[in-house]
Structures are given as C-alpha cells and as structure tokens.
Design an enzyme around this catalytic site. Structure first.
Site: not given
Length: 201
Positions: A21, A78, A80, A105, A126
């Site tokens: 990622y 992560y 969320n 972002d 999220n």
C-alpha cells in the site's frame, strides 16, 4: 501517560500498513509524515498505541532557532480502524483535539490541491470517520491532500488503493513538500494563520 505541553501538536498521517500500500493515493498521509521525519533526520519507533511515532522540532523560528516540538505518527492499522490508535496516542501524549492534525487523501479536491480544515463532516473518508467516533468529536484539524476523482466509472475505493502513476511522481514530490510546509506552518504559526496563508497562495 507522558507529560505534554498544552501547545504540542500530534500529527497523524493516515494510510494502510504494508509495502503493497506504500505508494497508494490513500497513503498520502503516511508519505507526508515520513517526509517530515526525513527532513528532521528523525526515526520512527514502535508505540504501544499501535503506531510508529517520532518526536521532532517542526520548522524554524526567528533567529534560526528550532521550531516547536511535535509528535508525528503513522498507524499500524488499516484505514477504517484509524480511530483506536489515534485516540490512544492522544491520551498518551496528553493532546487535545485542537492540537491534533490529521493528514489524509481527499477525493473531492483536485489533484495536488491542499486545504486545511477544522471540524465538519468526513466526506465518506473511513479513516476520518473512525477517528471522529473514537475520540468523540469532529472538532479536530485536517490537512486535506487532493487526489481527484477516479476516471470514468472506476470504483473510488479501487482508485485510492492504486499507486500514483510513475509519470506523476515528480509532481507529487512537489505536493508532498508543500504539504510538509503546511504542517510546519500549522505548528509554528497556529492553525488559523496557517490556513489563511495556504488558502491565499
């Protein structure tokens, strides 16, 4: 809990963990705080809150003196589930929401556009939604880094989890440097003055 000056900032760069990622649009927050660390010759260390943190002096004051102290962090979770580690960091470093700056972002801004925002909605992000839920307020500061909308009918989730195109990397390096400057301005000038400076450039 660590003692902290009431004026000390906590800057959290949002993203997802793992090399796959690392260069995603969704990871621009990670990229910005990593650039701050690099500029300050600082190394991140693992924190029990579920994050990697570094303590830095941000920017310069008059006379070439080092700028104010701040803690920069990216999360080992992560997107969320960003709220849990962020809330734990705020508690550990004794930071109030008005001294939290989240770098993330933003689909609703054109690519390379930077905006500072305090409070308000999460715009379907999220990571922001998780933070708002876990710290119990939306009244914290955000540096929104525009990545634009996906082309055609491309799924926005797929778009933000795609890498920046190689042909655009030089332009994004400039944007990251501008984002670092915006963070420095928040810490050294205060949020309102930094916002005015950024939005009138």
């Amino acid at each position: 809990m660590q003692e902290s000056s009431k004026d000390q900032w906590l800057i959290v760069g949002l993203g997802n963990p793992g090399a796959e990622y690392a260069n995603n649009r969704h990871n621009i927050g990670h990229i910005v705080v990593s650039a701050i660390a690099q500029e300050n010759n600082a190394s991140f260390s693992k924190h029990r809150a579920g994050a990697f943190v570094a303590n830095v002096r941000v920017g310069m004051l008059s006379g070439g003196r080092p700028g104010p102290a701040a803690t920069i962090a990216y999360l080992d979770s992560y997107m969320n589930t960003s709220g849990g580690p962020t809330a734990k960091l705020m508690k550990f470093f004794n930071v109030n929401p008005d001294r939290l700056l989240v770098v993330h972002d933003e689909l609703d801004l054109d690519p390379h556009t930077l905006r500072l925002k305090r409070g308000g909605g999460e715009g379907g992000h999220n990571g922001l939604r998780s933070i708002s839920q876990m710290i119990g307020t939306r009244d914290y500061n955000r540096l929104r880094v525009g990545v634009g909308r996906p082309p055609g009918r491309m799924d926005p989730a797929k778009f933000v989890l795609s890498d920046f195109p190689k042909k655009e990397l030089n332009d994004w390096a400039v944007t990251v440097r501008e984002a670092v400057q915006a963070v420095e301005d928040v810490v050294t000038l205060g949020f309102a003055d930094a916002q005015q400076k950024l939005h009138t450039n």
